[in-house]
Scaffold this motif. Structure first.
Motif, PDB file in Angstrom:
ATOM      1  N   GLU A  55     -10.518  24.231  -6.357  1.00  0.00           N
ATOM      2  CA  GLU A  55     -10.185  23.886  -7.559  1.00  0.00           C
ATOM      3  C   GLU A  55     -11.862  22.641  -7.942  1.00  0.00           C
ATOM      4  OE1 GLU A  55      -7.643  24.403  -9.586  1.00  0.00           O
ATOM      5  OE2 GLU A  55      -6.964  25.641  -7.821  1.00  0.00           O
ATOM      6  N   TRP A  56     -12.944  22.421  -7.345  1.00  0.00           N
ATOM      7  CA  TRP A  56     -13.736  21.576  -7.215  1.00  0.00           C
ATOM      8  C   TRP A  56     -14.679  22.078  -8.810  1.00  0.00           C
ATOM      9  CZ3 TRP A  56     -15.003  17.612  -5.189  1.00  0.00           C
ATOM     10  CH2 TRP A  56     -16.630  17.352  -5.532  1.00  0.00           C
ATOM     11  N   SER A  57     -15.281  23.040  -9.471  1.00  0.00           N
ATOM     12  CA  SER A  57     -15.361  23.831 -10.897  1.00  0.00           C
ATOM     13  C   SER A  57     -14.652  23.067 -11.636  1.00  0.00           C
ATOM     14  CB  SER A  57     -15.234  25.448 -10.370  1.00  0.00           C
ATOM     15  OG  SER A  57     -13.532  25.824 -10.512  1.00  0.00           O
ATOM     16  N   GLY A  58     -12.572  22.675 -11.612  1.00  0.00           N
ATOM     17  CA  GLY A  58     -11.972  22.193 -12.758  1.00  0.00           C
ATOM     18  C   GLY A  58     -12.080  20.618 -12.431  1.00  0.00           C
ATOM     19  N   ILE A  59     -12.745  19.847 -11.770  1.00  0.00           N
ATOM     20  CA  ILE A  59     -12.459  18.837 -11.569  1.00  0.00           C
ATOM     21  C   ILE A  59     -13.268  18.326 -11.927  1.00  0.00           C
ATOM     22  CG2 ILE A  59     -12.529  16.859  -9.807  1.00  0.00           C
ATOM     23  CD1 ILE A  59     -12.155  18.299  -8.194  1.00  0.00           C
ATOM     24  N   ASP A  60     -13.703  17.166 -13.277  1.00  0.00           N
ATOM     25  CA  ASP A  60     -13.949  17.029 -14.203  1.00  0.00           C
ATOM     26  C   ASP A  60     -15.000  15.693 -13.596  1.00  0.00           C
ATOM     27  OD1 ASP A  60     -12.897  17.651 -16.372  1.00  0.00           O
ATOM     28  OD2 ASP A  60     -11.353  15.404 -16.049  1.00  0.00           O
ATOM     29  N   SER A  61     -16.781  15.851 -13.914  1.00  0.00           N
ATOM     30  CA  SER A  61     -17.463  14.991 -13.213  1.00  0.00           C
ATOM     31  C   SER A  61     -17.178  13.595 -13.136  1.00  0.00           C
ATOM     32  CB  SER A  61     -18.361  14.931 -14.362  1.00  0.00           C
ATOM     33  OG  SER A  61     -18.942  15.080 -15.139  1.00  0.00           O
ATOM     34  N   GLU A  62     -16.752  13.019 -13.742  1.00  0.00           N
ATOM     35  CA  GLU A  62     -16.272  11.460 -13.467  1.00  0.00           C
ATOM     36  C   GLU A  62     -15.847  11.039 -12.214  1.00  0.00           C
ATOM     37  OE1 GLU A  62     -13.629  12.790 -16.918  1.00  0.00           O
ATOM     38  OE2 GLU A  62     -16.054  12.592 -16.640  1.00  0.00           O
ATOM     39  N   ASP A  63     -14.653  12.139 -11.785  1.00  0.00           N
ATOM     40  CA  ASP A  63     -13.320  12.737 -11.066  1.00  0.00           C
ATOM     41  C   ASP A  63     -13.633  13.323  -9.494  1.00  0.00           C
ATOM     42  OD1 ASP A  63     -11.480  11.265 -12.616  1.00  0.00           O
ATOM     43  OD2 ASP A  63     -10.889  13.125 -13.272  1.00  0.00           O
ATOM     44  N   ARG A  64     -15.243  13.552  -9.857  1.00  0.00           N
ATOM     45  CA  ARG A  64     -15.589  14.548  -8.648  1.00  0.00           C
ATOM     46  C   ARG A  64     -16.497  13.165  -7.349  1.00  0.00           C
ATOM     47  NH1 ARG A  64     -19.541  19.712 -10.570  1.00  0.00           N
ATOM     48  NH2 ARG A  64     -17.410  20.579 -10.995  1.00  0.00           N
ATOM     49  N   GLY A  65     -16.494  11.963  -7.438  1.00  0.00           N
ATOM     50  CA  GLY A  65     -16.751  10.528  -6.713  1.00  0.00           C
ATOM     51  C   GLY A  65     -15.425  11.142  -6.298  1.00  0.00           C
ATOM     52  N   ALA A  66     -13.889  10.753  -6.634  1.00  0.00           N
ATOM     53  CA  ALA A  66     -12.710  10.489  -5.746  1.00  0.00           C
ATOM     54  C   ALA A  66     -12.368  11.471  -5.408  1.00  0.00           C
ATOM     55  CB  ALA A  66     -11.616  10.087  -7.146  1.00  0.00           C
ATOM     56  N   ALA A  67     -12.930  12.715  -6.184  1.00  0.00           N
ATOM     57  CA  ALA A  67     -12.105  13.796  -5.353  1.00  0.00           C
ATOM     58  C   ALA A  67     -12.971  14.009  -3.618  1.00  0.00           C
ATOM     59  CB  ALA A  67     -12.255  15.289  -5.987  1.00  0.00           C
ATOM     60  N   VAL A  68     -14.186  13.785  -3.637  1.00  0.00           N
ATOM     61  CA  VAL A  68     -15.297  14.036  -2.519  1.00  0.00           C
ATOM     62  C   VAL A  68     -14.266  12.880  -1.604  1.00  0.00           C
ATOM     63  CG1 VAL A  68     -17.468  13.455  -1.030  1.00  0.00           C
ATOM     64  CG2 VAL A  68     -17.834  14.676  -3.610  1.00  0.00           C
ATOM     65  N   PHE A  69     -14.349  11.836  -1.772  1.00  0.00           N
ATOM     66  CA  PHE A  69     -13.406  11.099  -1.529  1.00  0.00           C
ATOM     67  C   PHE A  69     -12.307  11.349  -0.477  1.00  0.00           C
ATOM     68  CE2 PHE A  69     -10.149   7.664  -0.068  1.00  0.00           C
ATOM     69  CZ  PHE A  69     -10.776   6.517  -0.029  1.00  0.00           C
ATOM     70  N   ILE A  95     -11.335  13.662  -0.197  1.00  0.00           N
ATOM     71  CA  ILE A  95     -11.878  15.277   0.760  1.00  0.00           C
ATOM     72  C   ILE A  95     -11.731  14.829   2.279  1.00  0.00           C
ATOM     73  CG2 ILE A  95     -13.225  17.250   1.613  1.00  0.00           C
ATOM     74  CD1 ILE A  95     -13.603  18.431  -1.551  1.00  0.00           C
ATOM     75  N   VAL A  96     -12.776  13.913   2.595  1.00  0.00           N
ATOM     76  CA  VAL A  96     -13.792  13.323   3.878  1.00  0.00           C
ATOM     77  C   VAL A  96     -12.604  12.859   4.190  1.00  0.00           C
ATOM     78  CG1 VAL A  96     -14.876  11.995   4.536  1.00  0.00           C
ATOM     79  CG2 VAL A  96     -15.554  13.442   2.975  1.00  0.00           C
ATOM     80  N   LEU A  97     -11.497  12.026   3.626  1.00  0.00           N
ATOM     81  CA  LEU A  97     -10.523  11.151   4.165  1.00  0.00           C
ATOM     82  C   LEU A  97      -8.964  12.432   4.981  1.00  0.00           C
ATOM     83  CD1 LEU A  97      -9.378   8.451   4.674  1.00  0.00           C
ATOM     84  CD2 LEU A  97      -7.920   8.650   2.543  1.00  0.00           C
ATOM     85  N   THR A  98      -9.053  13.391   3.647  1.00  0.00           N
ATOM     86  CA  THR A  98      -8.477  14.228   4.387  1.00  0.00           C
ATOM     87  C   THR A  98      -8.265  15.531   5.615  1.00  0.00           C
ATOM     88  OG1 THR A  98      -7.103  13.932   2.546  1.00  0.00           O
ATOM     89  CG2 THR A  98      -6.724  15.968   3.738  1.00  0.00           C
ATOM     90  N   LEU A  99      -9.435  14.947   5.332  1.00  0.00           N
ATOM     91  CA  LEU A  99     -10.606  15.593   7.131  1.00  0.00           C
ATOM     92  C   LEU A  99     -10.372  15.384   7.943  1.00  0.00           C
ATOM     93  CD1 LEU A  99     -13.649  18.401   5.508  1.00  0.00           C
ATOM     94  CD2 LEU A  99     -10.986  18.820   6.201  1.00  0.00           C
ATOM     95  N   LEU A 100     -10.910  13.578   8.109  1.00  0.00           N
ATOM     96  CA  LEU A 100     -11.038  12.888   8.755  1.00  0.00           C
ATOM     97  C   LEU A 100      -9.599  12.622   9.659  1.00  0.00           C
ATOM     98  CD1 LEU A 100     -13.207  10.017   7.434  1.00  0.00           C
ATOM     99  CD2 LEU A 100     -13.541  11.942   9.491  1.00  0.00           C
TER     100      LEU A 100
END
Length: 124
Positions: free
Chosen positions: A36-50, A52-57
């Motif tokens: 869903e990356w393309s649908g995530i607002d640019s200001e929310d992408r930092g939270a999305a990356v966090f 993703i990383v936390l969920t994978l860990l």
């Protein structure tokens, strides 16, 4: 001469299977966020990356904990307890924010905590 291993308690097997199941759910959740990356607002992408990383860990830790628990290793039990505690905390936080399906996360992680603590003497 090798000593015969006592059989693995059923609760330990069930806890290991639940940990592996939860790891699959976490990896799938991270994959969904990426899809869903393309649908995530640019200001929310930092939270999305966090996320993703936390969920994978957490998913990787659950997988390792589940496999090591299945092998009756104390490190697997400790890792399982750690990620299940974190899972309960995150699920309760999500519940308080209105995500009612997280009651299942509380139940599954709570079961893992119960099983691994009850069967603690079986680990070496």
């Amino acid at each position: 001469m090798d000593e015969a291993r006592p059989p693995r308690p059923a609760l330990v097997t069930a806890a290991a299977v639940v940990l592996v199941f939860l790891s699959v759910l976490n990896v799938a959740s991270a994959a969904y966020i990426v899809s869903e990356w393309s649908g995530i607002d640019s200001e929310d992408r930092g939270a999305a990356v966090f996320s993703i990383v936390l969920t994978l860990l957490i998913g990787i830790a659950q997988l390792v904990g589940g496999v090591r628990t299945m092998s009756m290793k104390e490190t697997g039990r400790k890792l399982g307890v750690l990620v299940a505690t974190l899972g309960v905390a995150l699920a309760v936080t999500a519940l308080l924010q209105g995500a009612s399906p997280q009651i299942l996360g509380v139940a599954l992680n709570g079961f893992v905590l119960y099983a691994l603590n009850k069967e603690r003497p079986a680990f070496r």
